[in-house]
Design an enzyme around this catalytic site. Structure first.
Site, PDB file in Angstrom:
ATOM      1  N   GLY A  18      39.838 -10.879  16.086  1.00  0.00           N
ATOM      2  CA  GLY A  18      41.277 -10.982  15.869  1.00  0.00           C
ATOM      3  C   GLY A  18      41.819  -9.645  15.370  1.00  0.00           C
ATOM      4  N   CYS A  19      43.142  -9.525  15.402  1.00  0.00           N
ATOM      5  CA  CYS A  19      43.753  -8.250  15.010  1.00  0.00           C
ATOM      6  C   CYS A  19      43.609  -8.006  13.503  1.00  0.00           C
ATOM      7  CB  CYS A  19      45.210  -8.198  15.443  1.00  0.00           C
ATOM      8  SG  CYS A  19      46.157  -9.679  15.074  1.00  0.00           S
ATOM      9  N   TYR A  20      43.877  -9.016  12.682  1.00  0.00           N
ATOM     10  CA  TYR A  20      43.707  -8.822  11.226  1.00  0.00           C
ATOM     11  C   TYR A  20      42.235  -8.560  10.873  1.00  0.00           C
ATOM     12  CZ  TYR A  20      48.399 -10.701   9.984  1.00  0.00           C
ATOM     13  OH  TYR A  20      49.737 -10.926   9.821  1.00  0.00           O
ATOM     14  N   THR A  68      40.007  -7.113  12.655  1.00  0.00           N
ATOM     15  CA  THR A  68      39.639  -5.749  13.055  1.00  0.00           C
ATOM     16  C   THR A  68      40.043  -4.759  11.975  1.00  0.00           C
ATOM     17  OG1 THR A  68      39.825  -6.257  15.405  1.00  0.00           O
ATOM     18  CG2 THR A  68      40.069  -3.947  14.790  1.00  0.00           C
ATOM     19  N   ALA A  69      41.312  -4.801  11.581  1.00  0.00           N
ATOM     20  CA  ALA A  69      41.793  -3.845  10.568  1.00  0.00           C
ATOM     21  C   ALA A  69      41.044  -4.038   9.247  1.00  0.00           C
ATOM     22  CB  ALA A  69      43.292  -4.012  10.368  1.00  0.00           C
TER      23      ALA A  69
END
Ligand SMILES: NC(=O)C1=CN([C@@H]2O[C@H](COP(=O)(O)OP(=O)(O)OC[C@H]3O[C@@H](n4cnc5c(N)ncnc54)[C@H](OP(=O)(O)O)[C@@H]3O)[C@@H](O)[C@H]2O)C=CC1
Ligand SMILES: CC(=O)N[C@@H](CCC(=O)OP(=O)(O)O)C(=O)O
EC number: 1.2.1.38
Length: 352
Positions: A154-156, A158-159
């Protein structure tokens, strides 16, 4: 002699935000050719009618999703669908010899019970799911290269994971003290109409959502536990911020050795990511901004230490649709096909 054969690839969910990023990036990729675009409500429409900016550039129409047909035409298939659909299609594609990159949460979990608890869908594809690798190349590069099924993060996560990994892997923090405070642009919610993503709701406003219950929490905890080598719980709070693209995750944690200073940590991060071309560690005293990452596959990481509290503060900025989604999937495909992991991906974002 140069190899002129391009690998045929397909995108299921081509009409969505992930789909349109994949089309744009893969069109410019030197080793692949897009041969199939699939969807549901958009099936039958030409891609250029859905996205007129691709007129005269992409001459494909969206087709219905029929795994047999997809597998007969594609060697690599990207699934950019709502959660709970990839697990119905991927097993047939894998059985027919395709390499599959799923952008949803369906293949991110090593324990499918955790998936069902958080996502609701019961699973019957256990044997295929057991072959999936979590698609974060900075941690699992060699396993991704050997797999045919990738559960892209997911994007969160990853960061957040790119910010936390060196600290956990090297045992530099007390894992349970980690707090992730993250902000996302509205494209993180996809292209389908949702009231909270309307301009009148999201603009000029900033707020947290799904506090203490966001579905990315178990995904982040799974990888953190692996890195820390014991079960870890993490506090994760997402916020919706009035911008289109980008995520900034600010991570706080208590250091085991309060004597460490900022430059020690910058040295450790640079060493940890020395073979990771998509990670840029900021110079001492520089903190990343989402605008730098916008349109690129780069993750910018800034590091600070507060000697008064004994905490390290790590800031991680990505484009949620590129490093947080479509770009990362292409980075994984490059590894699966034994290509340079930077191939076809944008290094520098649009600025300002
Ligand atoms: N947006 C983001 O920042 C990120 C998203 N993700 C994940 O990536 C995936 C895609 O997200 P996103 O692009 O934002 O989503 P969108 O809502 O923008 O697009 C969803 C796509 O799925 C298609 N679709 C929906 N139902 C079906 C179906 N039954 N059969 C075939 N196609 C279907 C839609 O096609 P049609 O229009 O034809 O109905 C559309 O193309 C999701 O799992 C999301 O959670 C991951 C990381 C970041
Ligand atoms: C702003 C916004 O709504 N963001 C989405 C995250 C998108 C994403 O990466 O989620 P998955 O890939 O796990 O679906 C959310 O909070 O649900």
């Amino acid at each position: 002699m140069e190899n002129l054969r391009r690998v045929p690839v397909g995108i299921v969910g081509a009409s969505g935000y992930g789909g349109v990023q994949l089309v744009r990036l893969l069109m410019d990729h030197p080793q692949v050719e897009i041969v199939y675009l699939g969807g549901e409500s958009s099936a039958g429409k030409s891609f250029a009618d859905l996205y007129p900016q691709f007129g005269n550039i992409v001459n494909l129409s969206i087709e219905a999703v029929e795994p047999e047909i997809i597998a007969s035409r594609c060697e690599v298939v990207f699934l950019s669908l709502p959660n709970g659909l990839a697990c119905k299609i991927a097993p047939q594609l894998i059985e027919k010899g395709c390499k599959v990159l799923d952008l949803s949460a369906d293949y991110r979990f090593s324990d499918l019970k955790t998936y069902t608890t958080w996502y609701g869908t019961e699973r019957s594809d256990h044997s295929i799911a057991a072959t999936a690798v979590y698609g974060l190349p900075e941690l699992y590069r060699s396993r991704i290269a050997e797999s045919n099924l990738i559960g892209c993060p997911g994007c969160y996560p990853t960061a957040s994971l790119l910010a936390l990994s060196p600290l956990l892997k090297q045992g530099l923090i007390i894992p349970e003290t980690a707090i992730i405070d993250a902000k996302s642009g509205t494209s993180g919610g996809g292209r389908q109409a949702k009231v909270n993503l309307l301009l009148a709701e999201a603009d000029n406003s900033l707020g947290a959502y799904n506090v203490a219950r966001h579905r990315h929490t178990p995904e982040i905890e799974q990888i953190c536990s692996e890195l820390a080598r014991h079960e870890v719980t993490i506090q994760f709070t997402p916020h919706l911020i009035p911008m289109v693209r980008g995520i900034l995750a600010t991570v706080y944690a208590t250091m085991r050795d309060p004597g460490l200073v900022r430059d020690d940590l910058i040295t450790i991060y640079n060493a940890f990511y020395r073979n990771s071309p998509w990670i840029k560690i900021c110079n001492s005293g520089t903190y990343p901004q989402t605008k730098w990452a916008c349109g690129s596959n780069t993750c910018y990481i800034g590091i600070e230490v507060d000697p008064r509290t004994g905490r390290v503060i790590v800031m991680s900025a990505i484009d949620n649709l590129i490093k947080g989604q479509a770009g990362q999937a292409i980075q994984c495909m490059n590894l699966m096909l034994d290509w340079d992991e930077t191939l076809g991906l944008p290094k520098i974002g649009f600025y300002p």
